[in-house]
Design a protein around this motif. Structure first.
Motif, PDB file in Angstrom:
ATOM      1  N   LYS A  14     -27.216  13.679 -11.057  1.00  0.00           N
ATOM      2  CA  LYS A  14     -26.398  14.496 -10.147  1.00  0.00           C
ATOM      3  C   LYS A  14     -27.252  15.566  -9.490  1.00  0.00           C
ATOM      4  O   LYS A  14     -27.113  15.835  -8.285  1.00  0.00           O
ATOM      5  CB  LYS A  14     -25.228  15.124 -10.919  1.00  0.00           C
ATOM      6  N   VAL A  27     -20.718   9.376 -10.340  1.00  0.00           N
ATOM      7  CA  VAL A  27     -19.500   9.505 -11.131  1.00  0.00           C
ATOM      8  C   VAL A  27     -19.783   9.382 -12.620  1.00  0.00           C
ATOM      9  O   VAL A  27     -19.308  10.171 -13.430  1.00  0.00           O
ATOM     10  CB  VAL A  27     -18.473   8.430 -10.707  1.00  0.00           C
ATOM     11  N   SER A  28     -20.551   8.373 -12.983  1.00  0.00           N
ATOM     12  CA  SER A  28     -20.760   8.069 -14.391  1.00  0.00           C
ATOM     13  C   SER A  28     -22.067   7.309 -14.546  1.00  0.00           C
ATOM     14  O   SER A  28     -22.641   6.832 -13.563  1.00  0.00           O
ATOM     15  CB  SER A  28     -19.592   7.211 -14.894  1.00  0.00           C
ATOM     16  N   ARG A  75     -13.320   4.949  -9.792  1.00  0.00           N
ATOM     17  CA  ARG A  75     -13.804   6.303 -10.085  1.00  0.00           C
ATOM     18  C   ARG A  75     -12.847   7.011 -11.043  1.00  0.00           C
ATOM     19  O   ARG A  75     -13.261   7.590 -12.039  1.00  0.00           O
ATOM     20  CB  ARG A  75     -13.951   7.131  -8.802  1.00  0.00           C
ATOM     21  N   LEU A  79     -13.731   8.349 -14.827  1.00  0.00           N
ATOM     22  CA  LEU A  79     -13.626   9.767 -15.171  1.00  0.00           C
ATOM     23  C   LEU A  79     -12.530  10.037 -16.191  1.00  0.00           C
ATOM     24  O   LEU A  79     -12.593  11.018 -16.930  1.00  0.00           O
ATOM     25  CB  LEU A  79     -13.385  10.607 -13.917  1.00  0.00           C
ATOM     26  N   ASP A  80     -11.488   9.174 -16.206  1.00  0.00           N
ATOM     27  CA  ASP A  80     -10.352   9.316 -17.113  1.00  0.00           C
ATOM     28  C   ASP A  80      -9.584  10.605 -16.782  1.00  0.00           C
ATOM     29  O   ASP A  80      -9.980  11.371 -15.931  1.00  0.00           O
ATOM     30  CB  ASP A  80     -10.800   9.312 -18.566  1.00  0.00           C
ATOM     31  N   CYS A 122      -6.462   9.091  -7.891  1.00  0.00           N
ATOM     32  CA  CYS A 122      -7.443   8.307  -7.137  1.00  0.00           C
ATOM     33  C   CYS A 122      -7.162   8.367  -5.636  1.00  0.00           C
ATOM     34  O   CYS A 122      -7.958   7.883  -4.843  1.00  0.00           O
ATOM     35  CB  CYS A 122      -7.434   6.858  -7.607  1.00  0.00           C
TER      36      CYS A 122
END
Length: 177
Positions: A14, A27-28, A75, A79-80, A122
């Motif tokens: 990031k 994002v992950s 996404r 991210l949950d 979302c």
């Protein structure tokens, strides 16, 4: 150990993307089981040339770096979180595929037709609109349509409104016996 390592590398990625000025959002990230490759998932509005970022990250991390673009629903899944219903996101907790959702489904369930009011984190229409759609269609099919005329023991009446959940109909008597 790989999850902890991936979390550290995610912060680095990031930071690297922010410094590069590339128009994308990491994002992950996750390592493969051997720990020989890390995959970063990102979102971007347009096509992005991330090759310089991958080269820099690969040399800094000392491992192979892969970038995969994901959509908004993916996404949210990565991210949950929780939605306005207070439940954990369906896509992150149990849902394995994303159903096709339309504004017609909201209309059938008498929900507001404003997409902002029936959209999840979302930004897409709630997946849960599909869960009860068929039940509403079936119930609505057994009830008279708004504006139609029906015969009652008290006389002819015009259907003013229909509440599908309560299975009730509001009528206006046009003539009385």
């Amino acid at each position: 150990k790989l999850k902890d390592r991936a979390a550290d590398e995610l912060r680095e990625a990031k930071h690297q993307v922010a410094n590069s000025g590339t128009d994308m959002q990491i994002v992950s990230g996750e390592y493969n089981l051997e720990g020989s490759q890390i995959t970063f998932y990102y979102t971007a509005a347009d096509r992005v040339d991330f090759r310089p970022v991958v080269r820099d990250l690969s040399s800094r991390l000392g491992t192979k770096v892969q970038m995969l673009q994901v959509g908004e629903r993916d996404r949210a899944k990565l991210l949950d979180g929780y939605d306005v219903c207070g439940q954990r996101l369906c896509c992150a907790s149990w849902q394995t595929s994303f159903p096709s959702v339309s504004i017609k489904m909201a209309k059938e369930q008498d929900l507001p037709l404003n997409p902002q009011k029936i959209s999840g984190v979302c930004g897409r229409l709630y997946c849960c609109l599909t869960f009860e759609y068929e039940g509403y269609r079936e119930l609505r099919g057994k009830m008279p349509k708004v504006g139609s005329m029906v015969s009652t023991p008290s006389g002819e009446a015009k259907v003013n409104s229909v509440n599908v959940l309560r299975k009730t109909v509001r009528l206006w008597l046009t003539e009385q016996h």
